[in-house]
Each structure stands twice: as structure tokens, then as C-alpha cells.
Design a protein around this motif. Structure first.
Motif, mmCIF file in Angstrom:
data_model
loop_
_atom_site.group_PDB
_atom_site.id
_atom_site.type_symbol
_atom_site.label_atom_id
_atom_site.label_comp_id
_atom_site.label_asym_id
_atom_site.label_seq_id
_atom_site.Cartn_x
_atom_site.Cartn_y
_atom_site.Cartn_z
ATOM 1 N N LEU A 16 0.811 -1.213 0.000
ATOM 2 C CA LEU A 16 0.000 0.000 0.000
ATOM 3 C C LEU A 16 0.844 1.261 0.000
ATOM 4 N N THR A 17 2.069 1.163 0.481
ATOM 5 C CA THR A 17 2.997 2.291 0.400
ATOM 6 C C THR A 17 3.328 2.587 -1.059
ATOM 7 N N SER A 20 -1.326 2.776 -3.155
ATOM 8 C CA SER A 20 -2.353 2.995 -2.125
ATOM 9 C C SER A 20 -3.725 2.485 -2.533
ATOM 10 N N PHE A 94 1.407 6.310 3.823
ATOM 11 C CA PHE A 94 0.121 5.720 3.441
ATOM 12 C C PHE A 94 -0.969 6.145 4.416
ATOM 13 N N GLU A 98 -5.010 8.452 4.526
ATOM 14 C CA GLU A 98 -6.256 7.759 4.855
ATOM 15 C C GLU A 98 -7.118 8.650 5.749
#
Length: 188
Positions: A16-17, A20, A94, A98
Motif C-alpha cells: 500500500l505504500t 495505495s 500511506f 487515509e
């Protein structure tokens, strides 16, 4: 076969880094497990992100402890903090994007603890006369998060060498972008 939750979380964080928008299927593949196994561990993306948030908070708090924020000059403590937090910077980058983690009543108290500790470091530097007093400790804390995230993304994309992470982050944060002593003929 038992699923190694820490392995799944760290694999998800790494993926996800870099991406994303990765799907749960992509996370499962990266972790070497089925989508069903991933779903048994994390009911959905929100549950996975919340688990990554806990991991990120743990990593940040460990970095804060290792950096010994109360030892020596505040600028040196900032350098130690950035160096200690660098391995988790991608995950922090990340998490930084969010928005659901920072809205409403479900905000994890861990972020407030981290914010308070970092702001106290900047306040200590201001009280010692080392840091500018026209920038609040809260703003300096946010600026640090932003620079950590930006540098993590730049390293991931190959625009910044990993060995330069700490130097570039700290120097921009503490020094700013203004040249302090201009040469003749240059703007100051």
C-alpha cells in the motif's frame, strides 16, 4: 497452517505504500495467502487499514522512544527522530492519506500521544531559542509528518536516494527553503 498476522500486515504496508489503491486481492497475493484467508484476518479494507494504523502508531511510538527526545539539543533530537522513524515512513505516508483515520469520533488516541510528544520537542526547542517561535509546535509537527510522507514517496519513486532521507527531511524542516545569507546580486 497458521497465518502470520505480522507478516500480512507488513506485506500490506509495503504494498500500500507503493500502491495505495491496491485491492484486497492484491494484498492477499502479495502476502502469499488467499483472499478468503485475508478476509478471515481482516473483514475488509477498513479493518486492514485500522490494523495498519495500530502498527503505524506502535512504530512511531517505538521511534519516539529510541530517539530520546529529551536528550541534548532539540535539533539533534529531531535528527534522531527522523532517523529512527525512517523505516516506518512509507507506512506513515500511506496512513497520512487515509482521511477516515483522522475524522470523527473514531480517531485513535495514539495519534494524539504522538502529536503531543513531537510538539513538546518543538516547544522545548523554541524555549531554548533554537527554533522559530512564529511557527507553532502543532504546525511544526504537521510539517514533519508532511515531509516524512513526501520523502518516503520520493524514495519509493526513485527521485530521492534512500541514504538522503534523514538529511533532506531534517534540513528542510529545520532550515526552511530560504537562503539565510545571500551572495551579492542574489535576492534574499
Amino acid at each position: 497452517m497458521a497465518v502470520d498476522r505480522d507478516h500480512v500486515l507488513r506485506t500490506a504496508a509495503a504494498l500500500l505504500t507503493r500502491k495505495s489503491t491496491a485491492t484486497m486481492d492484491e494484498v492477499a497475493r502479495a502476502a502469499g495467502i488467499s483472499r478468503a484467508t485475508l478476509h478471515r484476518q481482516f473483514a475488509g479494507r477498513d479493518a486492514l487499514v485500522r490494523a495498519l494504523e495500530s502498527l503505524g502508531i506502535d512504530e512511531c511510538e517505538a521511534a519516539l522512544d529510541a530517539a530520546r527526545l529529551d536528550d541534548g539539543p532539540a535539533a539533534d533530537a529531531v535528527r534522531r527522530l527522523v532517523r529512527e522513524i525512517e523505516p516506518a515512513a512509507g507506512l506513515i505516508a500511506f496512513l497520512y492519506t487515509e482521511n477516515q483515520l483522522f475524522e470523527g469520533d473514531e480517531r485513535n488516541d495514539g495519534w494524539a500521544r504522538i502529536d503531543d510528544r513531537i510538539a513538546a520537542l518543538f516547544r522545548r526547542g523554541q524555549e531554548a531559542g533554537a527554533f522559530r517561535i512564529d511557527l507553532t509546535p502543532a504546525w511544526l509537527t504537521e510539517a514533519l509528518y508532511g515531509l516524512l510522507a513526501a520523502c518516503a514517496w520520493a524514495v519509493t519513486e526513485g527521485r530521492v536516494a534512500p541514504k538522503d532521507f534523514t538529511h533532506m527531511t531534517v534540513e528542510l524542516l529545520l532550515g526552511g527553503a530560504l537562503r539565510h545569507s545571500a551572495s551579492p546580486g542574489e535576492e534574499s
